[in-house]
Write a protein that holds these residues in place. Structure first.
Motif, PDB file in Angstrom:
ATOM      1  N   TYR A 265     -38.209  10.420  47.362  1.00 11.04           N
ATOM      2  CA  TYR A 265     -37.770   9.033  46.358  1.00 11.04           C
ATOM      3  C   TYR A 265     -36.986   7.296  47.771  1.00 11.04           C
ATOM      4  O   TYR A 265     -37.293   6.725  47.702  1.00 11.04           O
TER       5      TYR A 265
ATOM      6  N   ILE B 227     -39.445   5.509  49.751  1.00 12.45           N
ATOM      7  CA  ILE B 227     -40.582   5.464  48.799  1.00 12.45           C
ATOM      8  C   ILE B 227     -41.485   5.587  50.299  1.00 12.45           C
ATOM      9  O   ILE B 227     -42.442   4.387  50.913  1.00 12.45           O
TER      10      ILE B 227
ATOM     11  N   ASN C 140     -41.552   4.979  40.584  1.00 13.59           N
ATOM     12  CA  ASN C 140     -40.666   3.927  41.641  1.00 13.59           C
ATOM     13  C   ASN C 140     -41.326   2.448  41.442  1.00 13.59           C
ATOM     14  O   ASN C 140     -41.123   1.668  42.277  1.00 13.59           O
TER      15      ASN C 140
ATOM     16  N   TYR D 166     -44.095   0.217  40.333  1.00 10.26           N
ATOM     17  CA  TYR D 166     -44.720  -0.428  41.642  1.00 10.26           C
ATOM     18  C   TYR D 166     -44.958  -1.707  40.434  1.00 10.26           C
ATOM     19  O   TYR D 166     -45.419  -1.361  39.032  1.00 10.26           O
TER      20      TYR D 166
ATOM     21  N   GLN E 296     -49.308   4.273  48.367  1.00  8.48           N
ATOM     22  CA  GLN E 296     -48.165   5.621  47.947  1.00  8.48           C
ATOM     23  C   GLN E 296     -49.000   6.349  47.494  1.00  8.48           C
ATOM     24  O   GLN E 296     -48.743   7.832  48.227  1.00  8.48           O
TER      25      GLN E 296
END
Ligand code: GFP
Ligand code: GFP
Length: 816
Positions: free
Chosen positions: A61, A64, A305, A307, A316
């Motif tokens: 995390y 990223i 995350n 997005y 990703q």
């Protein structure tokens, strides 16, 4: 090795082991009992990895980073305890700690049950790849199913295979972390309903479904002494809490409970392969169950995350489909993006194609998965609609590019029409992926030139090769500690992380002192194996004989029969006193036959029958022995391979996609007798022609012979030794109580055309085996060849393979 931190000291380990025995297991720590202390040690080791695991997951995390999802219905990790201990660099501390309690670490290790969550090569490959992802710090996960029953437990009764239940979780496993709070709802059946959204567009939703929950169960996969711990998440089916309304309303409480119990059957049992999965509804349910759960988890992480758009999804997420078993993922991701997220079809399709890649593992036609349109339509009605739409758009496109080519449309279509309508899962996987790979150079070539030729023309560059690899941690360091130590004593230990360093051994290939040490290690390993065989089978074997091993699934294409014909030939030569270059040999066979594959099961019986005749014949003495070791599994392979002199890799050319057993043997210094098939070709290239026993027709020969003109009967008639061996089998020499017992085997070779070309390769095989014996008589020559095999195996590390996937297919970099 790493310096012990405070919790790695022997004293802290001992405290923890006793604490776990008392407080986790609720047992009295005195007197120290093996089973209890084994578990105490497991929990103590697990504690030491959990922190690293959490840290690793958090780091994904923090950075990223793009993540890899390796989706596989099978994993064969083997035992964990030693793997974890070595990953932590705590072997000496663990040995000492348990020794202080009067116990022996090697004995404790034997307490562990093998998680048999796979059939063979494909599942073991997935586990080697998990090990390498962790060691190379590739941010990734394995996803699969936590089967309650793994591959069946094989026993041999009167020479026949018997299948027993492998309820490996009976006593629970210290390694499986059940996440009871972590569940997803999975739907089946029902119907697809059209509706109009607020903007007046026609949309679809999946309604009136039946459902089950998927519970996450995690197993840690540590990298080697690098603090990186990857997660293998396996799903277990749990019934939903609400009762089936229909039953409930009728007051049928037991009926309602029963249907709940049945829904939990989804994760009960691993399907054995080799039996056509067609029509096996539960198998398709397993596939969708694990796919749907995995995608909910992937999307959960993606959303975590924050997005703003799905356009960056492929930046990703990389999803690797291990064979077509998870291929329904493509329709599932389309359903999520189009139905739930309201993306346009075109946007969704672009995302899909950028996300998926697919590995093919076989060219055998019977192993290419198809599902009937009827079954998919009933179980996954919305997915069938999506598959039809994918196909419609795809065929439109092909039609535009190749007008008038109806034959082409038929061969490329997702739907096969000949045998009732069937969905071709490989076609779905190819169309929905950006990259498709085979698992060895020859195999990838065959995919392009034959099996998927039209697709290759359509999508130039989509097909590629990644030759399989194996992890040197399990298959050399852990399985063969004596050889590892010897290697380390001359070239250091860098090979554990970078297998290409083994090439430094080549300088010692002719060094008499090193040769002698090499031979001593090999002798020691053979003695250990002889002891194991005596314990298991009550059969004594002589470690001074040539250990000749054929261990892998029993299948006609792997040609255990060819080996048996050679054994019978040697046997006849010994009996008639005409032995040319015969060196005393012990033949090892091991492997399971799929329960529904009768011919393979008969082959097991034949091996045992020949063994009985040979081993019991006083004329043979110690010259020849045949043993069949029951219940082949990862742990057994770890015992066998380090003790092998000769590795049998004798499949019909073109039929073994890669093989990985071939790599494990060569890495441990066994010499290979093999055909030009799968990865054998590449192994021979690197170890050198002089250090490999080659025989047999090439893939092109096989193709030609299959196209017509092959006459096995003529070969039988013209080769006296072959004829004699076959006649003995067919007239009951090895089965006096039932003389025609083995007729089906001989019929497949003579009456039914010998599809696997056993007879065509027999003479060359027997001649090459004579060369094997001759070389073995020269220990300096043999040892040189053996050292050069190990020295040149650097290429076959799964670290190399994983880095190829990472760079060329997944586009991810290792975490720093
Ligand atoms: C994982 C672990 C969690 C842990 C987080 C760290 O979550 O226990 O708290 O990483 O942020 F499972 P996911 O990657 O599954 O979200
Ligand atoms: C299959 C192929 C093998 C190949 C493995 C891994 O094995 O040739 O090495 O996959 O790619 F047949 P099984 O799962 O069928 O044993």
């Amino acid at each position: 090795m790493t310096a012990p931190e405070s919790n790695q000291s022997v004293e802290s380990l001992k405290d923890d082991i006793q604490r776990h025995v008392a407080l986790t297991l609720g047992s009295d720590p005195f007197p120290p009992r093996k089973e209890r202390y084994y578990l105490g040690l497991c929990y103590s080791v697990r504690d030491r990895l959990l922190g690293q695991w959490l840290e690793t997951q958090r780091s994904y995390y923090d950075s990223i980073t793009k993540r890899v999802y390796y989706m596989s219905l099978e994993f064969l990790p083997g035992r964990f305890l030693m793997n974890y201990i070595q990953a932590l660099g705590m072997e000496e501390e663990c040995r000492e700690a348990v020794r202080d309690f009067g116990l022996d670490l090697d004995e404790l290790l034997e307490e562990e049950w093998n998680p048999g969550l796979g059939n063979g090569g494909l599942g073991r490959l997935a586990s080697c790849y998990m090990d390498s992802m962790a060691t190379c710090k590739i941010p990734g996960y394995g996803y699969g199913i936590l089967y309650d029953y793994g591959i069946f437990y094989q026993t041999i009764v009167n020479g026949y295979q018997h299948e027993g239940c492998d309820n490996w979780l009976r006593q629970d496993s210290p390694w499986v972390l059940r996440r009871g709070h972590f569940m997803f709802l999975i739907n089946f059946y029902g119907r697809s309903e059209a509706y109009e959204d607020s903007a007046g567009h026609e949309r679809f939703r999946w309604v009136d479904t039946e459902s089950v929950m998927a519970m996450a169960c995690d197993i840690m996969v540590p990298g080697h002494q690098n603090g990186h711990v990857t997660n293998m998440r396996l799903w277990k089916a749990i019934s939903t809490r609400d009762f089936e309304l229909e039953h409930f309303n009728r007051g049928d409480y037991i009926g309602a409970v029963q249907s709940k119990v049945e829904s939990e059957n989804i994760s009960k049992v691993l399907y054995p392969n080799d039996t056509s999965p067609r029509g096996k509804e539960l198998r398709l349910r397993q596939q969708y169950f694990f796919v749907a759960a995995t995608f909910q988890d992937i999307l959960r992480r993606f959303r975590k995350n924050n997005y703003s758009s799905f356009d960056c999804f492929p930046d990703q997420v990389a999803v690797q489909l291990n064979d077509t078993h998870p291929a329904i993922s493509i329709a599932e991701l389309m359903r999520i993006l189009v139905d739930d997220e309201a993306l346009t079809w075109e946007t969704a399709w672009t995302i899909c194609q950028k996300t998926f890649s697919y590995t093919n593992h076989t060219v055998l036609p019977e192993a290419l998965e198809t599902w009937s349109v009827e079954l998919i339509g009933r179980m996954l009605p919305r997915h069938l609609q999506i598959i039809f739409e994918i196909n419609r758009r795809f065929l439109d496109d092909v039609g535009k590019r190749f007008p008038g080519r109806v034959d082409l449309l038929r061969s490329l279509s997702l739907i096969a029409e000949d045998d009732g309508k069937q969905v071709r899962m490989a076609h779905l996987a190819i169309i929905g992926s950006h990259t498709v790979n085979g698992v060895a150079e020859l195999h990838s070539k065959i995919l392009k030139a034959r099996l998927f030729k039209d697709f290759d023309n359509l999508y130039p560059g989509k097909f590629t090769n990644v030759t399989n690899g194996i992890t040197p941690r399990r298959w050399l360091m852990q399985a063969n500690p004596a050889l590892s130590e010897l290697i380390g004593s001359v070239i250091g230990n860098e090979w554990i992380h970078d297998l290409s360093h083994l090439s430094e051994l080549a300088a010692y290939a002719d060094d008499p002192e090193f040769q002698q040490r090499w031979q001593e290690v090999r002798k020691r390993n053979k003695k250990l194996l002889a002891r194991y065989v005596l314990r298991k089978l009550g059969v004594g074997i002589n470690p001074a004989t040539l250990f000749d091993m054929h261990i892998k699934r029993i299948h006609e294409y792997k040609r255990q029969i060819l080996n048996v014909l050679h054994v019978i030939t040697i046997y006849n030569r010994i009996r008639s006193g005409s032995v040319a270059h015969h060196v005393p040999r012990t033949l090892f066979f091991a492997g399971k036959a799929a329960p529904g594959y009768l011919q393979a099961k008969l082959i097991i019986k034949l091996i045992n029958a020949v063994g009985q005749a040979v081993n019991g014949d006083p004329a043979v003495g110690n010259e020849l022995r045949v043993v069949f070791l029951p219940n082949y599994c990862v742990s057994q392979a770890e015992k066998l391979i380090p003790a092998a002199d000769l590795s049998e890799q004798i499949s019909t050319a073109g039929m073994e996609a890669s093989g990985t057993g071939n790599m494990k043997f060569a890495l441990n210094g066994a010499l290979t007798i093999g055909t030009l098939d799968g990865a054998n070709i590449e192994i021979r290239e690197v170890v050198g022609e002089d250090n490999f026993f080659l025989f047999g027709h090439t893939e092109e020969d096989v193709h030609r012979l299959h196209s017509g003109g092959y006459d096995p009967v003529q070969i039988y008639e013209s080769n006296i030794e072959l004829k004699k061996a076959l006649d003995m089998i067919s007239t009951g020499f090895f089965s006096p109580e039932a003389p025609s017992l083995f007729r089906p085997i001989v019929d497949s070779l003579l009456a039914h055309g010998d599809y696997y070309l056993v007879l065509a390769d027999y003479a060359k095989y027997v001649a090459e085996q004579a060369r094997v014996s001759k070389c073995y008589e020269d220990p300096a020559l043999w040892t040189r060849m053996s050292i050069l095999n190990t020295a040149n195996m650097g290429k076959f590390s799964s670290d190399r393979a994983i880095m190829e996937y990472a760079r060329n297919i997944w586009k991810v970099s290792p975490l720093t």
